[in-house]
Structures are given as structure tokens and as C-alpha cells.
Enzyme design. Structure first.
Site, PDB file in Angstrom:
ATOM      1  CG  PHE A 147      -2.444   9.212  -2.962  1.00  0.00           C
ATOM      2  CD1 PHE A 147      -2.091  10.645  -3.660  1.00  0.00           C
ATOM      3  CD2 PHE A 147      -2.762   9.581  -2.151  1.00  0.00           C
ATOM      4  CE1 PHE A 147      -1.691  11.811  -2.931  1.00  0.00           C
ATOM      5  CE2 PHE A 147      -3.191  10.791  -0.778  1.00  0.00           C
ATOM      6  CZ  PHE A 147      -2.511  11.979  -1.791  1.00  0.00           C
TER       7      PHE A 147
ATOM      8  CD  GLU B  10      -2.878  -6.300   5.068  1.00  0.00           C
ATOM      9  OE1 GLU B  10      -3.168  -5.547   5.558  1.00  0.00           O
ATOM     10  OE2 GLU B  10      -1.570  -7.055   4.555  1.00  0.00           O
TER      11      GLU B  10
ATOM     12  CG  HIS C 298      -4.431  -3.606   2.052  1.00  0.00           C
ATOM     13  ND1 HIS C 298      -3.265  -3.252   3.726  1.00  0.00           N
ATOM     14  CD2 HIS C 298      -4.205  -2.463   2.110  1.00  0.00           C
ATOM     15  CE1 HIS C 298      -3.683  -2.074   3.957  1.00  0.00           C
ATOM     16  NE2 HIS C 298      -4.344  -1.412   3.016  1.00  0.00           N
TER      17      HIS C 298
ATOM     18  CB  CYS D  64      -0.702   0.097   0.918  1.00  0.00           C
ATOM     19  SG  CYS D  64      -2.221   1.302   0.959  1.00  0.00           S
TER      20      CYS D  64
END
Length: 378
Positions: free
Chosen positions: A293, A335, A333, A248
Site C-alpha cells: 500500500f 533499520e 525500512h 512502513c
């Protein structure tokens, strides 16, 4: 009690208050997740934002200790269509309302969240003020006008750990640079036996070198990557020296360090249902995302970066790897688990990259290094 949400374009929403009796300013964004509101509330990447949930019913399964992604919630406000004050779930320990009250975060319900989401999608994210006060609208507009985006740009320092700590393991030593890291990243690394050292956001390259890591994990985090230029410099110094995996915000910092550029998205990607295509295999993964972003596609040309993943909705870059050095990153992500654990293989890929790097890198025997240091000191 009444609550109001005023957007910087003058749009006013009036609804019912829940959570804290408070007044907060932030960037108004939306999340498309059907579940996972606790993970949203406790994700440090939402620091400085007023989060709108597009799913109409929030709070029905409550809050449980085991599902937090950080030590506390960092959102500046919570916007829902319908708030359920009494959760029905055997795991629930308390309600969304009590969580927000504990941390002084206001919430608003009984407003048209579909209309609010359409405004954000059409005009882009914008500043807003969420209040339970009786102040006149003109006064709220003045307060909102006096709030600059710069005031909302200290998020990384606000969410990062203030000091180093360790999560001991018996395998590879990973330095996890905390820019607002979710607990899931540490959980994935420790479940693989890694010896993890978590360091603050402003840790220098030399300080990381002194920890003798096998690899470096760049975490997620809130805000604009260009607001932390010292982190870009740190990554630039360590690139090629250690294997690096960015997630990220860490992905964006890796891109900037390698010579690419970043830009703000109109309304960002926030939710647990974003399709990402892996270019090498053609496989599509459903991913969890939270970012405003992205890496500019044209800026990657002329660098030593290669695009590995793209977003199937808007074709923005979702993954990068370095063509010369052991380093890669993803915008989403891995995770998180929006269903199956589709993307957790990336942590295994990171550890495999570390092992290959150690095997291929020719190092002097440790005894020779120590002897040379002693000789130099004389």
C-alpha cells in the site's frame, strides 16, 4: 514430493516440494532481493503472503540464529526457482527446509519464477494456494474461491506482541507500538541507549500517556492500514503531544491520522534495491522495502503534511513530515541494511527531534503537577 501453486486466475505451477507437507492460502507476491531470504521469511510484514524470490538460488547460505527479524517466520508459503538443501556457510545452523518444516510452511521449487513474476507485474498480486496434496485442480479452485481477502486481514493482531515488555536504557524513553515490528527497529533504538517500552497494536492513547514517553515509534506491519482504524485514532490523539516516527505501516497510519488517504499498489515494493530520493538534498538512497500500500499523492494536498521522499522508480510517496507537529515517517525500512547503513540516520533525526521538543516545550515543574493532582483528589 510434488508441490503445486494455483493462482486465482487459474494458472497452475507444478514443482518439487520442500519445507512442510501442508496446504496454505495467501496473497502471492515477489521479492527482488539477491540475499536476505532469512530476513524475508522472518519479517512479520509478510504475514498472510506466499512469497516468490526472483533470485534463482535460495538456501545456499542457510539459516542462522542471529539474522531473524522476529521470533518465527510468518509467510504462508515460499516459492523459489532452485532450492539448495545443503548450505555452505560457517554461520549456518540449519537449512531453509528444516526451518519451514518446523513451522508448518510449504515451499515449492523448480518452477519458472520469472514467468510467475511477470504475471504478478502484469495483472497485480492475487490470491494463491500452495499445496503438497493430491487434490484435483477443480477442488483447489473451489477452495481458493471460498477464501476471501477478509480472512487474510487479521495479520496485525497475529504478529503483534500480546503484552507489553521493556528493553531498558538510560536515555530517551520510546514507546514502540508493535504492529508486527521487525527486531531491527528495537535494535536501532537500544543501540542508541533508548529506554524502549514495546506495546501491543491495540494500546490506547491514554495507556501510552501513562507510560510518560519522550517519543513514539510506529512500527512496520502487514496488511492494509485501514484494517486497524483504532491505531489511526490513537495516532490522531497523540499527534502534536509527543514526537512520532512512523516506519512502513506506521508511515501509512501517520498519513491517515493527518487526513491523507492510502491505496493499494498493483504489485507493491518488496526487495533491497529500491531507489528513494530525499527531496531536500536531492540525494538518492538505496532502500529495503516491503509494502503493498502507499499514501495517495493527491490526498496529501490540503493536509498539514509535506512530502520529504519519493520513489525514483514510480514516484510514489516514500516520506512525510508534519508542518506543525514533531512527526515524520518513511515508507521504507531504515533499520534494514541493503549494503551500507544509509538510512539509519533517521533514528538519530528522531532522537534529535525529541530533544528539541523537550527543550522548546514549556512544562510545569513536576512538583507542581503532583501537588495539583493531590489537591484535585481531595
Amino acid at each position: 514430493m510434488q508441490a503445486r501453486l494455483l493462482l486465482e486466475d487459474g494458472t497452475l505451477f507444478s514443482g518439487k516440494s520442500f519445507g512442510a507437507d501442508a496446504e496454505m492460502t495467501g496473497e502471492v507476491v515477489f521479492n527482488t532481493g539477491i540475499t536476505g531470504y532469512q530476513e524475508v521469511l522472518s519479517d512479520p510484514s509478510y504475514c498472510g503472503q506466499i512469497v516468490t524470490m526472483t533470485y534463482p538460488l535460495i538456501g545456499n547460505y542457510g539459516i542462522t540464529r542471529d539474522d531473524f527479524e522476529s521470533i518465527r517466520p510468518f509467510v504462508h508459503g515460499f516459492v523459489v526457482r532452485r532450492h539448495e538443501p545443503v548450505p555452505s556457510n560457517w554461520r549456518a545452523e540449519y537449512s531453509v527446509d528444516s526451518l519451514l518444516k518446523e513451522y508448518g510452511i510449504p515451499g515449492i521449487s523448480e518452477i519458472d519464477t520469472r514467468m510467475l513474476t511477470r504475471i504478478i507485474r502484469h495483472y497485480g498480486t492475487m490470491k494463491g494456494i500452495l499445496t503438497t496434496s493430491n487434490k484435483p485442480v477443480e477442488e483447489l479452485k473451489e477452495m481458493l474461491g471460498d477464501t476471501t481477502i477478509a480472512e487474510l486481514r487479521n495479520q496485525v493482531a497475529s504478529t503483534s506482541t500480546p503484552q507489553m515488555f521493556t528493553s531498558p536504557g538510560s536515555k530517551e524513553r520510546i514507546v514502540l507500538v508493535d504492529f508486527g515490528a521487525k527486531s531491527g527497529i528495537l535494535r536501532e533504538l537500544t543501540s542508541r541507549g533508548c529506554d524502549v517500552i514495546v506495546v501491543p497494536h491495540d494500546t490506547t492513547a491514554d495507556e501510552i500517556r501513562r507510560l510518560h514517553p519522550d517519543g513514539i515509534q510506529l512500527s512496520n506491519g502487514p496488511g492494509d492500514p485501514k484494517d486497524v482504524p483504532y491505531a489511526v485514532d490513537m495516532v490522531k490523539q497523540l499527534l502534536g503531544e509527543y514526537p512520532i516516527f512512523g516506519i512502513c505501516l506506521g508511515h501509512q497510519l501517520f498519513a491517515l491520522a493527518a487526513g491523507a488517504d492510502t491505496e493499494k499498489l498493483k504489485f507493491g515494493h518488496r526487495g533491497g534495491n529500491h531507489p528513494v530520493k530525499e527531496l531536500a538534498s536531492g540525494r538518492c538512497y538505496i532502500t529495503s522495502q516491503n509494502h503493498g500500500f502507499t499514501v495517495n499523492e493527491d490526498s496529501v494536498k490540503g493536509t498539514e503534511l509535506e512530502v520529504t521522499h519519493i520513489n525514483n522508480n514510480d514516484k510514489t510517496i516514500e516520506g512525510l513530515k508534519h508542518s506543525k507537529f514533531p512527526a515524520f515517517s518513511v515508507q521504507y525500512h531504515p533499520e534494514a541494511a541493503p549494503g551500507p547503513h544509509d538510512s539509519s540516520y533517521l533514528f538519530d533525526q528522531f532522537l534529535e527531534m525529541i530533544r528539541d521538543h523537550k527543550q522548546n516545550e514549556v512544562r510545569k515543574p513536576r512538583q507542581a503537577v503532583l501537588a495539583a493532582a493531590v489537591k484535585g483528589a481531595r
